[in-house]
Design a protein around this motif. Structure first.
Motif, PDB file in Angstrom:
ATOM      1  N   ALA A   1      31.129  35.191  40.971  1.00  0.00           N
ATOM      2  CA  ALA A   1      30.391  35.751  42.331  1.00  0.00           C
ATOM      3  C   ALA A   1      28.668  36.191  41.914  1.00  0.00           C
ATOM      4  N   GLY A   2      28.252  35.975  41.059  1.00  0.00           N
ATOM      5  CA  GLY A   2      26.948  36.337  40.514  1.00  0.00           C
ATOM      6  C   GLY A   2      26.720  37.729  40.132  1.00  0.00           C
ATOM      7  N   ASP A   3      27.779  38.480  39.883  1.00  0.00           N
ATOM      8  CA  ASP A   3      27.762  39.898  39.243  1.00  0.00           C
ATOM      9  C   ASP A   3      27.389  40.211  37.880  1.00  0.00           C
ATOM     10  N   ASP A   4      25.924  40.392  37.735  1.00  0.00           N
ATOM     11  CA  ASP A   4      25.221  40.606  36.538  1.00  0.00           C
ATOM     12  C   ASP A   4      25.589  41.741  35.744  1.00  0.00           C
ATOM     13  N   LYS A   5      26.516  42.734  36.144  1.00  0.00           N
ATOM     14  CA  LYS A   5      27.216  43.894  35.340  1.00  0.00           C
ATOM     15  C   LYS A   5      28.463  42.964  34.740  1.00  0.00           C
ATOM     16  N   ALA A   6      29.281  42.303  35.487  1.00  0.00           N
ATOM     17  CA  ALA A   6      30.257  41.574  34.964  1.00  0.00           C
ATOM     18  C   ALA A   6      29.904  40.875  33.677  1.00  0.00           C
ATOM     19  N   PHE A   7      28.767  40.066  33.833  1.00  0.00           N
ATOM     20  CA  PHE A   7      28.168  39.344  32.650  1.00  0.00           C
ATOM     21  C   PHE A   7      27.978  40.338  31.623  1.00  0.00           C
ATOM     22  N   LYS A   8      27.243  41.433  31.751  1.00  0.00           N
ATOM     23  CA  LYS A   8      27.047  42.493  30.789  1.00  0.00           C
ATOM     24  C   LYS A   8      28.123  42.839  30.031  1.00  0.00           C
TER      25      LYS A   8
ATOM     26  N   ASP B   1      39.785  40.399  31.621  1.00  0.00           N
ATOM     27  CA  ASP B   1      38.732  39.314  31.784  1.00  0.00           C
ATOM     28  C   ASP B   1      39.035  38.313  32.974  1.00  0.00           C
ATOM     29  N   GLU B   2      40.072  38.054  33.307  1.00  0.00           N
ATOM     30  CA  GLU B   2      39.993  37.589  34.544  1.00  0.00           C
ATOM     31  C   GLU B   2      39.327  37.876  35.885  1.00  0.00           C
ATOM     32  N   ILE B   3      39.288  39.097  35.809  1.00  0.00           N
ATOM     33  CA  ILE B   3      38.525  39.844  37.050  1.00  0.00           C
ATOM     34  C   ILE B   3      37.255  39.673  36.739  1.00  0.00           C
ATOM     35  N   LEU B   4      36.871  40.215  35.585  1.00  0.00           N
ATOM     36  CA  LEU B   4      35.364  39.860  35.092  1.00  0.00           C
ATOM     37  C   LEU B   4      34.860  38.407  35.350  1.00  0.00           C
TER      38      LEU B   4
ATOM     39  N   MET C   1      30.020  51.393  38.823  1.00  0.00           N
ATOM     40  CA  MET C   1      31.372  51.251  38.477  1.00  0.00           C
ATOM     41  C   MET C   1      31.529  50.671  37.062  1.00  0.00           C
ATOM     42  N   ASP C   2      32.589  51.202  36.635  1.00  0.00           N
ATOM     43  CA  ASP C   2      32.854  51.141  35.158  1.00  0.00           C
ATOM     44  C   ASP C   2      33.616  49.889  35.039  1.00  0.00           C
ATOM     45  N   LEU C   3      33.207  48.965  34.350  1.00  0.00           N
ATOM     46  CA  LEU C   3      33.861  47.480  34.166  1.00  0.00           C
ATOM     47  C   LEU C   3      34.689  47.404  32.924  1.00  0.00           C
ATOM     48  N   ARG C   4      34.633  48.491  31.963  1.00  0.00           N
ATOM     49  CA  ARG C   4      35.091  48.123  30.839  1.00  0.00           C
ATOM     50  C   ARG C   4      36.641  48.185  31.120  1.00  0.00           C
TER      51      ARG C   4
ATOM     52  N   ASN D   1      39.542  29.381  31.801  1.00  0.00           N
ATOM     53  CA  ASN D   1      41.069  29.926  32.050  1.00  0.00           C
ATOM     54  C   ASN D   1      41.241  31.305  31.091  1.00  0.00           C
ATOM     55  N   HIS D   2      41.272  31.117  30.028  1.00  0.00           N
ATOM     56  CA  HIS D   2      41.168  32.267  29.154  1.00  0.00           C
ATOM     57  C   HIS D   2      39.765  32.634  28.247  1.00  0.00           C
ATOM     58  N   LEU D   3      39.282  33.457  28.607  1.00  0.00           N
ATOM     59  CA  LEU D   3      37.863  33.794  28.050  1.00  0.00           C
ATOM     60  C   LEU D   3      37.767  33.947  26.683  1.00  0.00           C
TER      61      LEU D   3
END
Length: 186
Positions: free
Chosen positions: A17-24, A8-11, A1-4, A69-71
């Motif tokens: 939730a521990g999603d390392d792809k979101a962190f990346k 920011d809120e969804i990421l 899944m492409d997270l680009r 709140n705001h990344l």
């Protein structure tokens, strides 16, 4: 899944939730921006990289409990505070060195004074280092940057009472750590 394409809120929710792809994705989205801000102020690539890496490391380590709140704003504040802390610690060490040089030039006790001062410096650093991060930051802004309680409260977006509380806690901790040095005259 492409997270680009995600906001920011969804990421941040995915990160929590521990999603390392979101962190990346967060890392790749903001690393360069933070590095450039740090490098602009520090003019030192290695130190700038180290500060940025530390911010992202803290985010990953505290991903389940961190509240952002705001990344973009959070990261800008984090790099600004990291730069301030870096300059403060550098300034503290320079002040200590200057004091040691002045002490050695004028002190009668010679080597014993240097040893005592070095021990005191280490005790102060240990005491400051033992403070919680926010308390340490407020203490440094108060004592090293000589900002008023109101200025600190405004800069950190907290109440003046909270600033007073953190300063009081800092001083209590310093008194405990430095109780053996209270009788020394410098």
């Amino acid at each position: 899944m492409d997270l680009r394409g995600l906001t920011d809120e969804i990421l941040l929710r995915l990160l929590k939730a521990g999603d390392d792809k979101a962190f990346k994705e967060i890392y790749s989205r903001y690393w360069k921006l933070l590095f450039e801000a740090a490098y602009h102020r520090l003019a030192n690539r290695e130190t700038a990289k180290e500060l940025v890496q530390t911010i992202f490391l803290r985010i990953w380590e505290k991903r389940q409990t961190i509240h952002i709140n705001h990344l973009h704003g959070y990261l800008q504040t984090a790099i600004k505070n990291s730069i301030i802390n870096y300059f403060e610690s550098t300034l503290v060490h320079k002040r200590y060195l200057q004091h040691v040089m002045n002490t050695t030039a004028s002190a009668c006790e010679g080597a014993e004074s240097i040893i005592n001062f070095h021990e005191l410096s280490q005790a102060i650093e240990k005491a400051i280092g033992s403070l919680p991060e926010k308390t340490r930051q407020i203490f440094r802004l108060s004592r090293f940057d000589q900002l008023s309680i109101r200025e600190i409260a405004t800069n950190m977006n907290i109440s003046e009472k909270a600033v007073e509380y953190h300063i009081t806690q800092s001083l209590k901790t310093l008194r405990v750590y430095l109780k053996d040095y209270q009788d020394h005259t410098w």
